[in-house]
Design a protein around this motif. Structure first.
Motif: not given
Length: 325
Positions: A144-166
């Motif tokens: 949660v905090s990882g993908i919410v972070g850029p939306l709080l700190t980067e005004p131009d970012v609109q959507l953030v996807k998580a990436m990970y190993d599966r």
């Protein structure tokens, strides 16, 4: 195009550790009402995992939990018709539980993950909406905090996807990769061929992503498993590549679907892409699969859903609710 994707990867791909919680909390406070965060867990028969996810989010990221960073303002489990104890387990763990059919009752619900995500915009109030799948195991709050972070700190970012190993976990064995079979066989080729700007997304079909409400309310939502692909493509068209980002949150452990379920998912995702390539010019298809019976192989025909819900800004109940708020 390769240079454009490489440049985007440098500018818009981060790790969850890049933004510590103290930085996110400061940014949230500075943002005021625009920094409110709603977390939504779409759930269908997930009693085995949903409680632990809710517990971890509340423990780490909600203000009424001892020692928590108050990053999340509301945590909603959207029950899409569970027949097990999903709703009870989620409520006991501290989530607000809302049944899909209680939202916008004038419009009968149809089965599908995208349907639940679309309706969740009516059941939440945060200006940042974060979706987390309810079948995750060994869940970490940095999803949660990882993908919410850029939306709080980067005004131009609109959507953030998580990436990970599966990891692929089957038959008592664990392969470190290979869990994203539909991604590798269907979604990634489609994106590379038709939307090469999106080729840099590591997990384009992942169910963990966050976006500004002001973007989500403008987008149509495919009602089924094509929702992640559809939202990503439509977000690219709406706000451009540099408004999209991804964050590495580590490893994702979850339940794996059987081969036939994956086939249905793949067909739906392919059809979602087709719809965006040529709206109005394609026939609604079906998918035939086979099941062995006492009489031999029997065909099973499944409709490949192409229905979509319109942008939420066209729904009168939503607009009235936003005006009141």
């Amino acid at each position: 195009m390769l240079d454009e994707v490489a440049g985007w990867l440098r500018r818009r791909s981060w790790t969850a550790e890049r933004r510590p919680l103290s930085q996110l909390l400061a940014a949230k406070r500075a943002a005021g009402p625009h920094g409110t965060v709603s977390v939504v867990l779409p759930a269908l028969d997930e009693e085995a995992t949903v409680g632990a996810i809710v517990t971890e989010i509340r423990r780490a990221l909600m203000s009424d939990a001892p020692g928590a960073v108050p990053l999340v303002d509301e945590l909603v489990v959207l029950d899409s018709g569970s027949t097990d104890g999903t709703a009870a387990v989620a409520a006991e763990a501290g989530a607000t539980v809302v049944h899909r059919d209680a939202i916008l009752p004038r419009l009968p619900a149809v089965p599908g993950k995208g349907e639940v995500l679309w309706r969740s915009l009516l059941a939440t109030r945060g200006e940042i909406v974060c979706f987390i799948d309810a079948d995750l195991r060994e869940f970490d709050a940095r999803f949660v905090s990882g993908i919410v972070g850029p939306l709080l700190t980067e005004p131009d970012v609109q959507l953030v996807k998580a990436m990970y190993d599966r990891p692929l976990e089957a038959g008592g064995t664990v392969e470190p990769t290979g869990g994203g079979r539909v991604t590798e066989l269907v979604a990634r080729p489609l994106l590379n061929l038709h939307w090469p700007q999106l080729a840099g997304f590591v997990q384009p079909l992942g169910g963990e992503y966050a976006a500004r409400r002001s973007l989500l309310e403008r987008l149509p939502f495919p009602v089924g498993y094509g929702v992640e692909l559809g939202l990503l493509i439509d977000a690219l068209n709406a706000v451009g590549l540099d408004a999209l980002a991804q964050v590495d949150v580590g490893v994702r452990h979850h339940r794996h679907q059987d081969g036939q379920a994956l086939g249905r998912m793949a067909a739906t995702i392919y059809r979602t892409a087709q719809t965006r390539l040529a709206r109005g010019h394609l026939v609604r298809p079906v998918l035939t699969q086979f099941e062995r019976t006492a009489e031999g192989f029997a065909p099973r025909v499944h409709e490949v859903t192409t229905e979509e819900r319109p942008p939420m800004m066209t729904v009168p109940e939503y607009v009235r609710g936003r005006e009141v708020a």
